[in-house]
Design a protein around this motif. Structure first.
Motif, mmCIF file in Angstrom:
data_model
loop_
_atom_site.group_PDB
_atom_site.id
_atom_site.type_symbol
_atom_site.label_atom_id
_atom_site.label_comp_id
_atom_site.label_asym_id
_atom_site.label_seq_id
_atom_site.Cartn_x
_atom_site.Cartn_y
_atom_site.Cartn_z
ATOM 1 N N ARG A 279 0.400 -1.203 -0.232
ATOM 2 C CA ARG A 279 0.209 -0.132 -0.609
ATOM 3 C C ARG A 279 0.767 1.070 0.210
ATOM 4 N N GLY A 280 0.908 2.142 -1.308
ATOM 5 C CA GLY A 280 1.619 3.168 -1.064
ATOM 6 C C GLY A 280 2.649 3.507 -1.540
ATOM 7 N N THR A 281 2.960 1.935 -2.378
ATOM 8 C CA THR A 281 3.761 2.088 -3.473
ATOM 9 C C THR A 281 4.073 1.863 -4.134
ATOM 10 N N PRO A 282 5.108 2.202 -5.611
ATOM 11 C CA PRO A 282 4.489 2.480 -7.135
ATOM 12 C C PRO A 282 4.380 0.712 -7.233
ATOM 13 N N ALA A 283 4.314 0.746 -8.551
ATOM 14 C CA ALA A 283 3.494 -0.718 -9.051
ATOM 15 C C ALA A 283 4.344 -1.147 -10.261
ATOM 16 N N THR A 284 5.721 -1.630 -9.183
ATOM 17 C CA THR A 284 6.579 -2.547 -9.990
ATOM 18 C C THR A 284 7.164 -3.909 -9.479
ATOM 19 N N ARG A 285 7.694 -4.732 -10.748
ATOM 20 C CA ARG A 285 7.669 -6.227 -10.295
ATOM 21 C C ARG A 285 8.868 -6.223 -8.797
ATOM 22 N N GLN A 286 9.327 -4.759 -8.877
ATOM 23 C CA GLN A 286 11.217 -4.787 -7.407
ATOM 24 C C GLN A 286 9.998 -5.087 -6.029
ATOM 25 N N VAL A 287 8.838 -4.391 -6.346
ATOM 26 C CA VAL A 287 7.517 -3.543 -5.038
ATOM 27 C C VAL A 287 7.276 -5.101 -4.751
ATOM 28 N N PHE A 288 6.655 -5.987 -5.709
ATOM 29 C CA PHE A 288 6.173 -7.110 -5.799
ATOM 30 C C PHE A 288 6.922 -8.266 -4.937
ATOM 31 N N TRP A 289 7.604 -8.076 -5.677
ATOM 32 C CA TRP A 289 8.421 -9.319 -5.508
ATOM 33 C C TRP A 289 9.099 -9.794 -4.118
ATOM 34 N N ALA A 290 9.495 -8.215 -3.313
ATOM 35 C CA ALA A 290 10.185 -8.423 -2.008
ATOM 36 C C ALA A 290 9.060 -7.969 -1.176
ATOM 37 N N ARG A 313 5.608 -17.151 -4.640
ATOM 38 C CA ARG A 313 6.163 -15.403 -5.009
ATOM 39 C C ARG A 313 5.613 -15.360 -6.196
ATOM 40 N N ARG A 314 5.944 -16.038 -7.458
ATOM 41 C CA ARG A 314 6.091 -16.017 -8.641
ATOM 42 C C ARG A 314 4.767 -15.131 -9.160
ATOM 43 N N THR A 315 3.515 -16.523 -8.773
ATOM 44 C CA THR A 315 2.430 -16.379 -8.809
ATOM 45 C C THR A 315 1.471 -14.794 -8.231
ATOM 46 N N ILE A 316 1.966 -14.709 -7.061
ATOM 47 C CA ILE A 316 1.629 -13.556 -6.643
ATOM 48 C C ILE A 316 1.665 -11.856 -7.402
ATOM 49 N N CYS A 317 2.930 -12.687 -7.869
ATOM 50 C CA CYS A 317 3.999 -11.129 -8.904
ATOM 51 C C CYS A 317 2.785 -10.952 -10.701
ATOM 52 N N SER A 318 2.544 -12.086 -10.357
ATOM 53 C CA SER A 318 2.541 -12.541 -12.197
ATOM 54 C C SER A 318 1.155 -11.833 -12.203
ATOM 55 N N VAL A 319 0.051 -12.137 -10.714
ATOM 56 C CA VAL A 319 -1.102 -11.896 -10.585
ATOM 57 C C VAL A 319 -1.216 -10.120 -10.575
ATOM 58 N N LEU A 320 -0.444 -9.453 -9.284
ATOM 59 C CA LEU A 320 -0.565 -8.512 -9.108
ATOM 60 C C LEU A 320 0.395 -7.609 -10.878
ATOM 61 N N GLY A 321 0.898 -8.094 -11.812
ATOM 62 C CA GLY A 321 1.566 -7.507 -12.806
ATOM 63 C C GLY A 321 0.410 -7.288 -13.238
ATOM 64 N N GLU A 322 -0.788 -8.326 -13.787
ATOM 65 C CA GLU A 322 -1.610 -8.643 -14.805
ATOM 66 C C GLU A 322 -3.027 -7.293 -14.309
#
Length: 328
Positions: A279-290, A313-322
């Protein structure tokens, strides 16, 4: 199958009265209970049929929904308000089972379904603390590829099988119950229990209590949602890992995030740690992964399911990216 008495409930009060009998079980669509009774993993002495209780979906003025516990899964997934306002729920239900099962299964029964752990079903050959407290858990040292990586204990490593519940957890759903002590309301995230040293106590639902409805609060404008289920085959398989995500992005910043995971714990796992970081962070892959790494820091793999941690981990990042325009 053991002998049992059958009661047909005419209304909720009738159901609660019969449900208060010793070792009673409620029967909705029967897609889980009947299977359990056939293998004697469940042996109720009384079965209370609640299939004829009123079942409807009511749209609230604020944009939320009130869903009767007897609503069939197919009807819920196909309801226009669900498909347009809560697509994560529609997608989760459709991912959950065959069309035939969805046509029979009810919302209340889906919420209360029991684990599909093969050791739980193997009544004659396996030890299981859910069936017989204190007996032991053969899954801990057995074939445990599909078992829990979060919230498990030495007494039980089973996972909750519902896809629908994962979406409901991400949507902040609230469950309404009626029982011998009256009515009460419970967040769905508090309904299912982690095993601890009492894995036979699977939920906070008291004996005789009946789920009467599920309430979905409205989502803010601009909210997007999605459900991703990763499994061994394309249909009729339970999740190895699933992710339900509800997000709102404004000018590239995540202003609201809700995440829930399935296939990883004895209950739908609300990813509060990841949400707080996002919450409150930029929507980037690095943020998702962390954020995904932080949520899974406490994950503990068994012999056969180490891969689930990386997969989650990978599924969380993929869904957020979508949901955020492909940032991941």
């Amino acid at each position: 199958m053991k002998p049992f008495t059958y009661h047909h409930a005419r209304d909720v009060a009738d159901a609660v009265q019969f449900g208060g009998l010793p070792h009673a079980a409620y029967l909705g669509g029967g897609t889980n209970l009947v299977d359990l009774m056939r293998v004697t993993a469940a042996q109720p002495t009384s079965v209370v049929d609640v299939s004829d209780l009123p079942a409807s979906i009511a749209e609230r003025e604020d944009g939320g929904l009130s869903i009767g516990a007897g609503v069939k899964n197919t009807a819920l997934a196909e309801h226009p308000a669900v498909r347009t306002r809560f697509p994560v729920l529609a997608r989760a239900i459709v991912a959950g089972a065959s069309a035939q099962i969805r046509n029979m299964a009810t919302v209340g029964g889906n919420i209360m379904q029991r684990t599909r752990c093969p050791y739980f079903y193997d009544v004659s050959g396996s030890r299981c603390n859910k069936r017989h407290p204190g007996q032991g858990c053969d899954a801990v040292e057995g074939l445990n590829r599909g078992h829990a990586i979060l919230g498990a204990s030495t007494a039980c490593v089973a996972t909750h099988p519902s896809d629908m519940c994962v979406a409901l957890a991400a949507l902040d759903a609230v469950v309404h119950l009626e029982g011998p002590a009256g009515t009460r309301v419970l967040p769905l995230t508090d309904l299912h229990r982690l095993p601890g040293d009492q894995p036979h106590r699977e939920s906070a639902v008291e004996p005789g209590e009946l789920i009467t409805s599920v309430e979905l609060p409205p989502l803010p404008r601009g909210t997007s949602s999605a459900y991703r289920k990763v499994r061994d085959r394309a249909s009729y398989a339970f999740a190895l890992v699933s992710v339900a995500a509800v997000v709102r992005v404004q000018e590239g910043t995540l202003t609201d995030v809700r995440l829930a995971l399935g296939g990883v714990a004895a209950k739908p796992w609300r990813a509060y740690e990841a949400e707080q970081m996002l919450r409150g962070t930029p929507a980037t892959r690095q943020v998702f992964w962390a954020a995904a790494e932080a949520e899974l820091e406490g994950a503990r793999a068994l012999r056969d399911n180490q891969f689930k941690i990386t997969l989650a981990r990978r599924t969380i990042c993929s869904v957020l990216g979508e949901l955020t325009g492909g940032a991941a």
